[in-house]
Design an enzyme around this catalytic site. Structure first.
Site, short mmCIF file in Angstrom:
data_model
loop_
_atom_site.label_atom_id
_atom_site.label_comp_id
_atom_site.label_asym_id
_atom_site.label_seq_id
_atom_site.Cartn_x
_atom_site.Cartn_y
_atom_site.Cartn_z
N GLY A 49 0.77 -1.24 0.00
CA GLY A 49 0.00 0.00 0.00
C GLY A 49 0.80 1.29 0.00
CG ASP A 108 -9.79 0.47 9.29
OD1 ASP A 108 -10.48 1.08 10.12
OD2 ASP A 108 -10.29 -0.31 8.47
CE LYS A 136 -10.47 3.83 6.30
NZ LYS A 136 -11.04 2.52 5.91
CG ASP A 163 -5.49 -3.35 -2.25
OD1 ASP A 163 -5.10 -2.90 -1.16
OD2 ASP A 163 -5.91 -4.52 -2.39
P1 IMP Z 1 -5.66 -1.85 10.33
O1 IMP Z 1 -4.77 -2.96 10.83
O2 IMP Z 1 -7.09 -2.11 10.63
O3 IMP Z 1 -5.21 -0.49 10.86
O4 IMP Z 1 -5.60 -1.83 8.76
C1 IMP Z 1 -4.54 -1.23 8.07
C2 IMP Z 1 -4.33 -1.84 6.71
O5 IMP Z 1 -5.55 -2.21 6.11
C3 IMP Z 1 -3.67 -0.84 5.79
O6 IMP Z 1 -2.29 -1.07 5.71
C4 IMP Z 1 -4.34 -1.07 4.47
O7 IMP Z 1 -3.60 -1.98 3.69
C5 IMP Z 1 -5.67 -1.70 4.81
N1 IMP Z 1 -6.77 -0.72 4.78
C6 IMP Z 1 -7.43 -0.17 5.82
N2 IMP Z 1 -8.38 0.67 5.43
C7 IMP Z 1 -8.32 0.70 4.08
C8 IMP Z 1 -9.04 1.43 3.07
O8 IMP Z 1 -9.95 2.25 3.31
N3 IMP Z 1 -8.69 1.17 1.79
C9 IMP Z 1 -7.69 0.30 1.44
N4 IMP Z 1 -6.98 -0.38 2.36
C10 IMP Z 1 -7.29 -0.19 3.67
MG MG Z 2 -4.20 -3.34 1.48
#
Ligand code: IMP
Ligand code: MG
Length: 178
Positions: A49, A108, A136, A163
């Protein structure tokens, strides 16, 4: 703007256009340059990403720096974080006593980063900071989160490296997908 329609998935709104991103990335590069007046600096991009963000960001860092990558397992094809992070590649050079900035596309739940920070900490860097293009603001604030590009809506975003099921990464802007 090219038409990025793919099957049933459509871009519904451009959230940050290419000019806005370029401007903010330039500022982040300056912030990082100022934050590390001396010593070495290693920027570690979390693939896939962060590939576009990292490539633009390092060109705005006006001090010596090295670049490496982390490859972690992703969401797969879904939109929901599994919370499990598997590392497929991490830097083989020693990280002990080094100044490190971990470059991430979007935060996220924060679970991906929490787990990566723990693993990198075990390698005893001198300092560890996170630079995220988008936040976020759902996750509990992490002390390492030092550089943030934009506050993101909680909707699902694509483009500029982000993506959905491996599509839309190439878009030069960040948009909502439906
Ligand atoms: P987390 O572990 O929930 O913080 O998710 C983080 C990872 O999820 C990021 O590195 C992204 O690859 C993916 N991700 C989270 N939200 C999005 C989004 O809105 N669009 C695309 N990828 C996301
Ligand atoms: Mg991703």
């Amino acid at each position: 703007m090219h038409d990025p329609r793919l099957g049933e998935r459509r871009i519904t709104r451009v959230v940050y256009d290419a000019d806005t991103i370029r401007q903010r990335v330039r500022e982040l590069g300056s912030e990082i340059t100022r934050a590390y007046p001396d010593g070495d600096l290693l920027l570690i991009g979390l693939l896939k990403g962060s590939f576009m963000f990292l490539a633009d960001l390092v060109r705005e860092v006006r001090r010596p720096a090295q670049v490496d990558f982390l490859v972690a397992s992703s969401y797969g094809t879904g939109k929901v974080s599994s919370g499990e992070v598997r590392l497929l590649y991490e830097p083989s050079t020693p990280l002990a006593d080094r100044q490190i900035v971990l470059v991430e596309d979007i935060i996220d739940s924060g679970r991906t980063l929490a787990s990566l920070v723990e693993r990198l900490r075990s390698r005893r860097p001198r300092s560890l900071a996170i630079c995220a293009l988008l936040d976020k603001r759902i996750a509990a604030p992490q002390p390492e989160l030092r550089f943030v590009g934009f506050e993101a809506p909680t909707s699902f975003l694509v483009g500029y490296g982000l993506d959905h099921a491996e599509d839309f990464r190439h878009l030069p802007y960040i948009a909502e997908v439906d």
